[in-house]
Write an enzyme that holds these catalytic residues in place. Structure first.
Site, mmCIF file in Angstrom:
data_model
loop_
_atom_site.group_PDB
_atom_site.id
_atom_site.type_symbol
_atom_site.label_atom_id
_atom_site.label_comp_id
_atom_site.label_asym_id
_atom_site.label_seq_id
_atom_site.Cartn_x
_atom_site.Cartn_y
_atom_site.Cartn_z
ATOM 1 N N ASP A 169 73.763 -73.250 20.224
ATOM 2 C CA ASP A 169 73.459 -72.887 21.087
ATOM 3 C C ASP A 169 75.283 -72.919 22.383
ATOM 4 O O ASP A 169 75.352 -72.980 23.649
ATOM 5 C CB ASP A 169 72.577 -74.119 21.603
ATOM 6 N N ASP B 85 63.995 -86.711 19.015
ATOM 7 C CA ASP B 85 63.422 -86.994 17.310
ATOM 8 C C ASP B 85 62.592 -88.521 17.520
ATOM 9 O O ASP B 85 61.509 -88.342 16.652
ATOM 10 C CB ASP B 85 64.557 -87.586 16.630
#
Length: 665
Positions: free
Chosen positions: A240, A393
């Site tokens: 990214d 997460d």
């Protein structure tokens, strides 16, 4: 004659009296002939020796204070005040107001102390001067209005403190029982047939990264050397980065491993939304992902051992309810400075105690975002990666748990990674780690209540996982030790008992250090450090709970690209086996010499940005508040309270001036 003297008279021709005296003079009285005089030369040498020792001690102290003063002077000279959103300014203004009030109260208390004013002995008509009247008014207002509120708040925080300490003690007892009974996850059934690669499941390895120039080569190299059949593994480098040159470097690294026969691809998103969650979600949308059964995730600074997949993936065999296998982190730079040592204490306790105990007894824990293997079916049935919080997460772990999937934590499987070495990077990381869970709690609470899991699992999620460990812990640690404790120095009616500020915290810190026994010399610094970080964690918790702007901040933790000793040895061996010409062609096969030369010249022209030291205002204001309270406690001779406030104030001062962690120029 002294009352403790003993006189013995012996009847002989030569009568004499023997006097026995208590003390050091008795030997000289009894045996005067053995008494030796000290020569002037010996006495002179003795004085010189004592003077030398005193001089060495004083010079060492002077050097230490001089070094600290010079460092602090440099930090102030290179002033770069921390810029914060308006939502965080409110906490700063509240703390500053407390500081102003405490300074005024300290001045009045000092005057009252030296003039020996006593409210019980002074009648209203005997008041002399404005200061004495202010002192009497303050005492009356304090007893009637302030003290009851502070006492009630302190009792509430002490109860929360005891509940959280009990939870920590229960976790430690559970960890001891696991060690005693040797309770470890075991692989059911036989391992895969080494000679037949078709018996191995297909595994997707994902390495999400964003502008991490220092570490991308290490993570790609470690993932490319995983011991798994080449036709049963695919590595996705999910870049990214917005730096074009860095993108080219990562592409070259991927291409180099492709030429070695590694099944690895490079992916870059054109629309970079959702941070890490968006990156992983985009990668899972590829058509070829449906051919894979498991996905292993490694952040850019993680370096798994070659046998990682062979020690984790087999746990899924014969266990269809298993959705996640999480490995432990190990740190290449844990001894780099004081900051990394203190972080190592925290994370060792987190993995060895919290994660291991929850994994063994509950089959659930928060996914750590990396160094774990997921069953892809689990991700799909749980809704996949969502971009609604900064802790994607934990989000996927909670949703998988609500769908009935089980987790396994492997404490003996370690993956090398890196700790943030600067206070600035660590503070931003902690803000994200403590604001995200509160965002998630608001979003997941209805789903938890309406889920089909058992009531005790719902209670564990709501009261232990979220409220106690994510909300109550930062609330009471900041309120009790950074606000109430200094206030009690000016409000003696609400004084905290010694066991609250000394005995129980030291015992809890002792339990925290047990998983990393080499850190015992840092027991007291760790206690002070945790209290100092409470202001950051409290602020992050409030931001996440009330959806303030800073709750959605995502800053990639700064890395330095440090390697372990084994990495350096392997690198040296690899380099020695290659000729320099082949290496140059291999590394830059896609560029001509002129292109490479022009790029090097462009890099030389780019000015190197100097690292700036930060000044953290909240930490500095709290430092002065605690030091002011320490000065007030000195008037009352509080003893332990004074030393705790003094050292806690100094620790806040060190943090506020950015004197811990990576030293910046």
């Amino acid at each position: 004659m002294a009352p403790n003297s003993v006189v013995v008279t012996i009847e002989k021709p030569n009568n004499f009296s023997l006097v026995e005296l208590n003390g050091s003079d008795s030997s000289s009285t009894l045996l005067p002939e053995k008494q030796k005089g000290v020569s002037p030369k010996q006495f002179t040498w003795f004085i010189f020796l004592k003077a030398n020792r005193a001089f060495v001690c004083l010079s060492w102290l002077a050097t230490a204070f001089k070094t600290m003063f010079v460092s602090a002077k440099k930090r102030v000279a290179l002033l770069d005040v921390e810029e914060e959103p308006k939502s965080r300014e409110k906490l700063y203004r509240v703390i500053k107001a407390f500081l102003v009030i405490s300074i005024v109260a300290l001045v009045i208390e000092v005057v009252a102390h030296f003039k020996k004013w006593n409210l019980n002995l002074i009648q209203p008509w005997e008041v002399q001067g404005l200061v004495q009247w202010s002192y009497m008014a303050w005492l009356s207002f304090r007893v009637d209005y302030i003290a009851p509120l502070v006492i009630a708040l302190s009792k509430f925080c002490v109860v929360l403190f005891l509940i959280q300490s009990l939870d920590r003690l229960v976790l430690c007892l559970g960890c001891f029982w696991i060690k005693y009974k040797n309770l470890k996850p075991k692989i059911d059934g036989e391992a895969y047939d080494i000679e037949d690669s078709s018996t191995f499941p297909k595994v997707l390895v994902q390495i999400p990264m964003c502008n991490e120039r220092e570490v991308f080569a290490q993570s790609i190299g470690a993932a490319s050397q995983l011991d798994w059949p080449k036709d049963r593994i695919l590595i996705q480098v999910l870049d990214d980065s917005d730096d074009r040159n860095l993108q080219d470097l990562i592409k070259d690294e991927v291409l180099a491993w492709q030429e070695k026969g590694v099944n690895i691809i490079y992916r870059h998103r054109l629309i970079r939304t959702g941070y890490k969650a968006g990156n992983l979600k985009s990668a899972m949308g590829c058509e070829y992902v449906k051919d894979y059964e498991f996905v292993a995730i490694f952040d850019a600074d993680f370096q798994p051992n070659s046998d990682f997949l062979k020690r984790t993936v087999p746990h899924f065999k014969g266990n269809p309810e298993l959705g996640l296998v999480q490995a432990r982190w190990s740190f290449v730079n844990r001894d780099e400075n004081l900051l990394t040592r203190l972080q190592n204490i925290n994370l060792c306790f987190h993995f060895e105690v919290e994660q291991q105990v929850n994994g063994v007894y509950l089959n659930f824990f928060g996914f750590n975002g990396t160094a774990g293997v997921w069953r892809i079916k689990t991700l799909e049935e749980s809704g996949g990666w969502l971009e609604r919080t900064t802790v994607e997460d934990m989000d996927i772990a909670v949703r998988a748990h609500l769908n009935g999937w089980k987790f396994i934590f492997l404490n003996d499987v370690k993956v090398l990674c890196e700790l943030p070495e600067s206070y600035e990077a660590y503070k931003k990381q902690q803000h994200r780690w403590h604001s995200g869970p509160m965002q998630l709690f608001r979003l997941c609470l209805p789903a938890i209540i309406t889920s089909k899991i058992s009531i005790w699992k719902k209670a564990n999620l709501i009261f232990l996982f979220f409220l106690l460990r994510k909300l109550i812990l930062p609330f009471y640690s900041f309120t009790l030790f950074c606000i109430i404790l200094p206030l009690t120095m000016f409000i003696p009616e609400a004084e905290l008992p010694l066991w609250v500020i000394c005995y129980v915290p030291i015992f809890m810190s002792f339990l925290n250090i047990l998983p990393s026994p080499k850190s015992f010399p840092f027991l007291v610094p760790y206690l002070l450090f945790e209290n100092t970080m409470s202001v950051t964690k409290f602020n992050a918790m409030v931001s996440g709970l009330f959806q303030l702007g800073s709750a959605y901040e995502w800053v990639v933790t700064k890395k330095t690209g440090r390697s372990s000793e084994s990495d350096l040895v392997a690198f040296a061996e690899r380099e020695s086996s290659k000729s320099s010409n082949e290496e140059k062609i291999h590394r830059r096969h896609s560029e001509s010499g002129l292109e490479l030369l022009s790029k090097l010249k462009e890099e030389e022209k780019v000015p190197v940005k100097k690292k700036r030291n930060r000044i953290y205002r909240k930490e500095l204001v709290l430092a002065f508040l605690l030091l002011t309270a320490a000065a007030r406690s000195l008037l009352s001779a509080h003893g332990v309270h004074f030393y705790f406030l003094l050292f806690q104030g100094l620790s806040f001062l060190v943090m506020g001036l950015d004197l811990i962690g990576e030293q910046m120029s």
